[in-house]
Design a protein around this motif. Structure first.
Motif, PDB file in Angstrom:
ATOM      1  N   ALA A 118      13.495   1.474 -67.460  1.00 20.53           N
ATOM      2  CA  ALA A 118      12.073   1.812 -67.584  1.00 20.53           C
ATOM      3  C   ALA A 118      11.207   0.587 -67.281  1.00 20.53           C
ATOM      4  CB  ALA A 118      11.770   2.345 -68.982  1.00 20.53           C
ATOM      5  N   SER A 119      11.675  -0.251 -66.359  1.00 21.55           N
ATOM      6  CA  SER A 119      10.901  -1.426 -65.963  1.00 21.55           C
ATOM      7  C   SER A 119       9.782  -1.018 -65.016  1.00 21.55           C
ATOM      8  CB  SER A 119      11.802  -2.450 -65.267  1.00 21.55           C
ATOM      9  OG  SER A 119      12.872  -2.843 -66.099  1.00 21.55           O
ATOM     10  N   THR A 120       8.685  -1.746 -65.066  1.00 19.45           N
ATOM     11  CA  THR A 120       7.562  -1.440 -64.173  1.00 19.45           C
ATOM     12  C   THR A 120       6.961  -2.713 -63.601  1.00 19.45           C
ATOM     13  OG1 THR A 120       5.909  -1.449 -65.946  1.00 19.45           O
ATOM     14  CG2 THR A 120       6.965   0.664 -65.442  1.00 19.45           C
ATOM     15  N   VAL A 121       6.420  -2.547 -62.399  1.00 16.55           N
ATOM     16  CA  VAL A 121       5.636  -3.601 -61.747  1.00 16.55           C
ATOM     17  C   VAL A 121       4.353  -2.970 -61.250  1.00 16.55           C
ATOM     18  CG1 VAL A 121       5.527  -5.272 -59.858  1.00 16.55           C
ATOM     19  CG2 VAL A 121       7.708  -4.802 -60.958  1.00 16.55           C
ATOM     20  N   ARG A 122       3.235  -3.567 -61.567  1.00  9.05           N
ATOM     21  CA  ARG A 122       1.976  -3.135 -60.955  1.00  9.05           C
ATOM     22  C   ARG A 122       1.548  -4.202 -59.963  1.00  9.05           C
ATOM     23  NH1 ARG A 122      -3.436  -0.536 -63.483  1.00  9.05           N
ATOM     24  NH2 ARG A 122      -2.106   1.284 -63.093  1.00  9.05           N
ATOM     25  N   LEU A 123       1.518  -3.810 -58.708  1.00 12.58           N
ATOM     26  CA  LEU A 123       1.024  -4.666 -57.637  1.00 12.58           C
ATOM     27  C   LEU A 123      -0.388  -4.225 -57.298  1.00 12.58           C
ATOM     28  CD1 LEU A 123       1.444  -6.739 -55.268  1.00 12.58           C
ATOM     29  CD2 LEU A 123       2.273  -4.800 -53.921  1.00 12.58           C
ATOM     30  N   THR A 124      -1.326  -5.139 -57.365  1.00 12.47           N
ATOM     31  CA  THR A 124      -2.711  -4.843 -57.002  1.00 12.47           C
ATOM     32  C   THR A 124      -3.051  -5.598 -55.725  1.00 12.47           C
ATOM     33  OG1 THR A 124      -3.361  -4.493 -59.302  1.00 12.47           O
ATOM     34  CG2 THR A 124      -5.121  -4.931 -57.728  1.00 12.47           C
ATOM     35  N   LEU A 125      -3.418  -4.845 -54.708  1.00 13.01           N
ATOM     36  CA  LEU A 125      -3.804  -5.408 -53.411  1.00 13.01           C
ATOM     37  C   LEU A 125      -5.295  -5.155 -53.245  1.00 13.01           C
ATOM     38  CD1 LEU A 125      -0.799  -3.976 -51.351  1.00 13.01           C
ATOM     39  CD2 LEU A 125      -1.065  -6.331 -52.143  1.00 13.01           C
ATOM     40  N   ALA A 126      -6.087  -6.170 -53.557  1.00  9.83           N
ATOM     41  CA  ALA A 126      -7.545  -6.016 -53.520  1.00  9.83           C
ATOM     42  C   ALA A 126      -8.007  -5.740 -52.092  1.00  9.83           C
ATOM     43  CB  ALA A 126      -8.222  -7.260 -54.070  1.00  9.83           C
ATOM     44  N   GLN A 127      -8.807  -4.704 -51.920  1.00  9.89           N
ATOM     45  CA  GLN A 127      -9.286  -4.295 -50.605  1.00  9.89           C
ATOM     46  C   GLN A 127     -10.747  -4.715 -50.440  1.00  9.89           C
ATOM     47  OE1 GLN A 127      -8.585  -0.097 -50.123  1.00  9.89           O
ATOM     48  NE2 GLN A 127      -6.360  -0.289 -50.256  1.00  9.89           N
ATOM     49  N   SER A 128     -10.977  -5.573 -49.487  1.00 10.58           N
ATOM     50  CA  SER A 128     -12.345  -5.990 -49.183  1.00 10.58           C
ATOM     51  C   SER A 128     -12.811  -5.306 -47.909  1.00 10.58           C
ATOM     52  CB  SER A 128     -12.419  -7.511 -49.019  1.00 10.58           C
ATOM     53  OG  SER A 128     -11.525  -7.947 -48.009  1.00 10.58           O
ATOM     54  N   LEU A 129     -14.125  -5.279 -47.733  1.00 12.16           N
ATOM     55  CA  LEU A 129     -14.714  -4.705 -46.520  1.00 12.16           C
ATOM     56  C   LEU A 129     -14.846  -5.814 -45.494  1.00 12.16           C
ATOM     57  CD1 LEU A 129     -15.953  -2.096 -45.326  1.00 12.16           C
ATOM     58  CD2 LEU A 129     -18.182  -2.936 -46.085  1.00 12.16           C
ATOM     59  N   ASP A 130     -14.149  -5.666 -44.385  1.00 13.44           N
ATOM     60  CA  ASP A 130     -14.105  -6.715 -43.369  1.00 13.44           C
ATOM     61  C   ASP A 130     -14.677  -6.220 -42.050  1.00 13.44           C
ATOM     62  OD1 ASP A 130     -12.796  -8.596 -45.027  1.00 13.44           O
ATOM     63  OD2 ASP A 130     -10.884  -7.591 -44.665  1.00 13.44           O
ATOM     64  N   VAL A 131     -15.281  -7.144 -41.307  1.00 16.87           N
ATOM     65  CA  VAL A 131     -15.770  -6.882 -39.962  1.00 16.87           C
ATOM     66  C   VAL A 131     -14.692  -7.303 -38.971  1.00 16.87           C
ATOM     67  CG1 VAL A 131     -17.540  -7.445 -38.245  1.00 16.87           C
ATOM     68  CG2 VAL A 131     -18.164  -7.224 -40.671  1.00 16.87           C
ATOM     69  N   VAL A 132     -14.311  -6.383 -38.092  1.00 20.02           N
ATOM     70  CA  VAL A 132     -13.247  -6.643 -37.120  1.00 20.02           C
ATOM     71  C   VAL A 132     -13.859  -6.672 -35.721  1.00 20.02           C
ATOM     72  CG1 VAL A 132     -11.061  -5.831 -36.183  1.00 20.02           C
ATOM     73  CG2 VAL A 132     -11.595  -5.451 -38.612  1.00 20.02           C
ATOM     74  N   PRO A 133     -13.892  -7.831 -35.060  1.00 13.77           N
ATOM     75  CA  PRO A 133     -14.430  -7.876 -33.690  1.00 13.77           C
ATOM     76  C   PRO A 133     -13.547  -7.090 -32.733  1.00 13.77           C
ATOM     77  CG  PRO A 133     -14.254 -10.084 -34.666  1.00 13.77           C
ATOM     78  CD  PRO A 133     -13.491  -9.159 -35.550  1.00 13.77           C
ATOM     79  N   THR A 134     -14.162  -6.479 -31.740  1.00  8.62           N
ATOM     80  CA  THR A 134     -13.412  -5.745 -30.719  1.00  8.62           C
ATOM     81  C   THR A 134     -13.514  -6.471 -29.386  1.00  8.62           C
ATOM     82  OG1 THR A 134     -15.291  -4.323 -30.167  1.00  8.62           O
ATOM     83  CG2 THR A 134     -13.823  -3.568 -31.908  1.00  8.62           C
ATOM     84  N   ALA A 135     -12.678  -6.054 -28.436  1.00  8.18           N
ATOM     85  CA  ALA A 135     -12.543  -6.773 -27.174  1.00  8.18           C
ATOM     86  C   ALA A 135     -13.824  -6.787 -26.353  1.00  8.18           C
ATOM     87  CB  ALA A 135     -11.412  -6.160 -26.350  1.00  8.18           C
ATOM     88  N   ASP A 136     -14.700  -5.788 -26.584  1.00  7.64           N
ATOM     89  CA  ASP A 136     -15.896  -5.684 -25.756  1.00  7.64           C
ATOM     90  C   ASP A 136     -17.149  -6.192 -26.457  1.00  7.64           C
ATOM     91  OD1 ASP A 136     -16.153  -3.782 -27.652  1.00  7.64           O
ATOM     92  OD2 ASP A 136     -16.509  -2.097 -26.300  1.00  7.64           O
ATOM     93  N   GLY A 137     -16.983  -6.972 -27.525  1.00 11.04           N
ATOM     94  CA  GLY A 137     -18.124  -7.580 -28.189  1.00 11.04           C
ATOM     95  C   GLY A 137     -18.734  -6.755 -29.302  1.00 11.04           C
ATOM     96  N   ARG A 138     -18.172  -5.586 -29.569  1.00 12.26           N
ATOM     97  CA  ARG A 138     -18.657  -4.781 -30.692  1.00 12.26           C
ATOM     98  C   ARG A 138     -17.796  -5.062 -31.927  1.00 12.26           C
ATOM     99  NH1 ARG A 138     -18.896   1.139 -27.985  1.00 12.26           N
ATOM    100  NH2 ARG A 138     -16.997   0.368 -26.972  1.00 12.26           N
ATOM    101  N   VAL A 139     -17.972  -4.277 -32.972  1.00  5.64           N
ATOM    102  CA  VAL A 139     -17.217  -4.506 -34.199  1.00  5.64           C
ATOM    103  C   VAL A 139     -16.796  -3.169 -34.791  1.00  5.64           C
ATOM    104  CG1 VAL A 139     -18.434  -6.661 -34.744  1.00  5.64           C
ATOM    105  CG2 VAL A 139     -19.264  -4.501 -35.703  1.00  5.64           C
ATOM    106  N   ALA A 140     -15.756  -3.224 -35.623  1.00  6.64           N
ATOM    107  CA  ALA A 140     -15.364  -2.106 -36.471  1.00  6.64           C
ATOM    108  C   ALA A 140     -15.355  -2.614 -37.902  1.00  6.64           C
ATOM    109  CB  ALA A 140     -13.989  -1.573 -36.065  1.00  6.64           C
TER     110      ALA A 140
END
Length: 631
Positions: free
Chosen positions: A495-517
């Motif tokens: 009955a062992s447990t592990v809680r892994l928390t992966l904090a999710q931030s809002l990131d700006v991702v540049p694209t190849a044509d100069g725009r962003v996602a």
């Protein structure tokens, strides 16, 4: 050169939550029904329907080997889904199907789509190696899931037969000599590589090297030639067919493992290939392939409006997982996960009824009038029945890499609602992930191991800047942060447990044509466009249809624009509870500029708030945005 372990059998994986919903929808929908919908999959081409000299191929282009590709890849998808979520009746049907195929194994061991009389007076038939590959990959995975040595033995016999058959053709140069458009045939190395990991016979390595050398010296059409050795070593950009490029990319790495790569040349070829290929990858992890990466002589640029092909997405994810297995570099898993969670579901209807052969990050319509590959269909048999089966291959393929056996324990590579049953030193070890990941940040892993001591290594994705672990009921616990993982070593009870928390931030991702996602943790976000589906074809005896997807109001919309200065005002909401791709529960409200507002009588641009959701929840959408960099 590291020799990786074999992937998990699907019998070790029990999916839950959104993964189970997706798998069941696919099995009830396009994956499960495909043989009844189109002759390319329903022709029983590996058994009673083998093709001969007087047997015409029935498909959109009358290409003989297409039906073997379609049925072989469908078998991998269907058998994988049956292993994951199939009923007892489904499993019996699958066993009977596999038995029927093995019942048609030729006396010399051949398993494939061409009749014996047709093969008797021919050398290497165009497409035969490829269609054998599609079939044998499916059978091998099923044999693992069923722990069926008779299927393994049949596959081994088929591989050795083809190695012997190829020996003379490769030695005298007749393989590939008189045929073109044979690029997929190189992928018989997939089968050789798998066989080598099971039994390191130098015959498999020698055949793979000879096959690659023959491929590299052959006169092959340009769309399929990017991975010929001289072209790969040149500065010429990749411009070929996306699925070929994505699958061929792993071949040098596979040969490196099989040969030991004494001078590093195969590893160098792999590195050059992945560098060339990377410029065609977009913000959601997918590769441009509509159906080629680019125009001849021009370096490919991933544009949000360009098509991504489901075949290429599945093969690229497979290549990434191969790279992670060989190198231990978990950044490759990040890339595979990006496809699994973004690019691939963006082209599949959440209810499992239809697939986009091509789809785009910025997709304002998806209709046949745009081209035969742009509507949504359970088959796409008016173009080619390749992308629909390959869409079904991805989840089972990825889940076989969810956990990797390590010398000191296990590495958890992929997260999601699933239970993994593994063989420990002293008995069974169960890892149950209770999580809504990727739609939530916490992954609770319940471990049942009967007091066994081992290390559970947890992947920390490259996008995650803050990860933490909390354990309970683990004795002698030691937690160590490593380069791309958190390692938890201890004595694990029932009955062992592990809680892994992966904090999710809002990131700006540049694209190849100069725009962003915009990306929230592993999820690429999109502004959904309300749409309606128009049935253009109905399949008799089925509820499935070909669909044109159009905006609900039929009007074109001006692209939304981000304001850099106001991104800090974005709000993230998570609904919690049961989630699926139909409704992920994730909402990100972002201030944007609407260049052509409809809610007021003004004609100028207006600031507005736009709700973004994960791209996999959308069908029509805007994912890549221009951004105003000043206030």
């Amino acid at each position: 050169m590291r020799r990786p372990s074999l992937p998990l059998p699907l019998s070790a994986v029990d999916v839950d939550g959104w993964m189970a919903v997706s798998a069941r929808n696919a099995l009830a929908g396009y994956v499960g029904q495909m043989p009844e919908l189109c002759v390319e999959v329903g022709g029983d081409v590996f058994a009673s329907g083998r093709l001969g000299a007087a047997t015409p191929a029935r498909n959109a282009e009358s290409v003989a080997w297409w039906n073997g590709e379609s049925e072989g890849n469908w078998l991998a998808a269907w058998l994988g889904h049956v292993a994951l979520v199939g009923s007892a009746d489904d499993r019996e049907t699958a066993r009977a199907r596999v038995a029927r195929i093995l019942g048609h194994q030729s006396g010399d061991g051949y398993l494939g789509m061409f009749a014996e009389a047709y093969r008797a007076d021919r050398g290497v038939i165009t497409g035969d190696l490829w269609t054998q590959t599609c079939l044998l990959r499916a059978l091998r995975s099923w044999a693992d899931a069923e722990h069926d040595e008779s299927v393994h033995d049949a596959v081994d016999r088929a591989i050795r037969r083809t190695c012997a058959h190829l020996h003379q053709a490769l030695a005298d140069g007749t393989a590939f000599r008189d045929t073109r458009r044979t690029g997929h045939d190189l992928m018989f190395i997939d089968v050789l590589y798998d066989a080598y990991l099971r039994e390191p016979d130098p015959t498999f390595a020698a055949t793979a090297v000879a096959l690659y050398d023959a491929f590299s010296s052959a006169d092959i059409d340009a769309p399929f030639a990017d991975f010929q050795r001289d072209r790969l070593l040149s500065d010429a950009p990749m411009t070929g067919h996306g699925a070929h490029v994505a699958e061929h990319a792993r071949v040098p790495l596979q040969i490196a493992v099989m040969t030991g790569d004494p001078d590093g040349s195969w590893t160098e070829l792999f590195g050059r290939g992945m560098t060339k290929l990377s410029v065609a990858v977009g913000s959601s992890g997918g590769i441009r392939s509509d159906e080629t990466l680019g125009a001849p002589g021009q370096a490919p640029v991933h544009l949000a409006e360009a098509g991504e092909e489901q075949c290429a997405l599945t093969e690229l994810a497979d290549t990434y997982l191969h790279a992670a297995a060989v190198s231990g570099d978990l950044r490759w898993v990040d890339r595979a996960e990006a496809i699994l969670l973004n690019a691939a579901p963006a082209g599949v209807l959440a209810d499992g009824t239809a697939v986009g052969y091509l789809h785009a990050e910025n997709q304002t319509a998806a209709t046949r009038s745009m081209g035969t590959r742009w509507d949504y269909s359970p088959t796409h048999d008016d173009a080619a029945v390749c992308c629909a089966p390959n869409a079904g291959r991805l989840l089972p393929l990825a889940l076989r890499h969810a956990v990797v056996r390590m010398p000191e324990g296990w590495l958890v590579q992929l997260y999601g609602p699933m239970t993994l049953t593994l063989s420990g030193r002293n008995g069974e070890v169960r890892l149950r992930q209770r999580t809504s990941y990727p739609f939530g940040e916490d992954v609770d892993i319940e471990v049942s191991a009967g007091g066994e001591v081992f290390t559970l290594e947890l992947r920390v994705p490259g996008w995650c800047r803050e990860a933490s672990v909390v354990t309970a009921r683990v004795d002698e616990v030691v937690i160590e942060r490593r380069a791309m993982t958190i390692a938890v070593t201890g004595r694990w009870g029932d009955a062992s447990t592990v809680r892994l928390t992966l904090a999710q931030s809002l990131d700006v991702v540049p694209t190849a044509d100069g725009r962003v996602a915009l990306r929230l943790g592993p999820l690429t976000l999109a502004a959904p466009i309300v749409h309606r589906a128009v049935a253009t074809r109905r399949y008799p005896g089925s509820n499935l249809r070909d669909l044109d997807i159009v905006p609900a109001d039929g009007a074109a919309r001006s692209p939304l624009v981000l304001r850099e200065a106001r991104l800090s005002e974005a709000r993230v909401e998570r609904a919690g509870g049961e989630v699926s791709w139909a409704d992920t529960g994730v909402r990100v409200t972002v201030p944007m500029i609407d260049p052509s507002p409809r809610s007021t009588a003004t004609t100028g641009a207006e600031d507005t708030e736009v709700v973004l959701v994960p791209i996999g929840q959308t069908t029509l959408r805007q994912t890549v945005f221009s951004m105003v960099r000043s206030g």
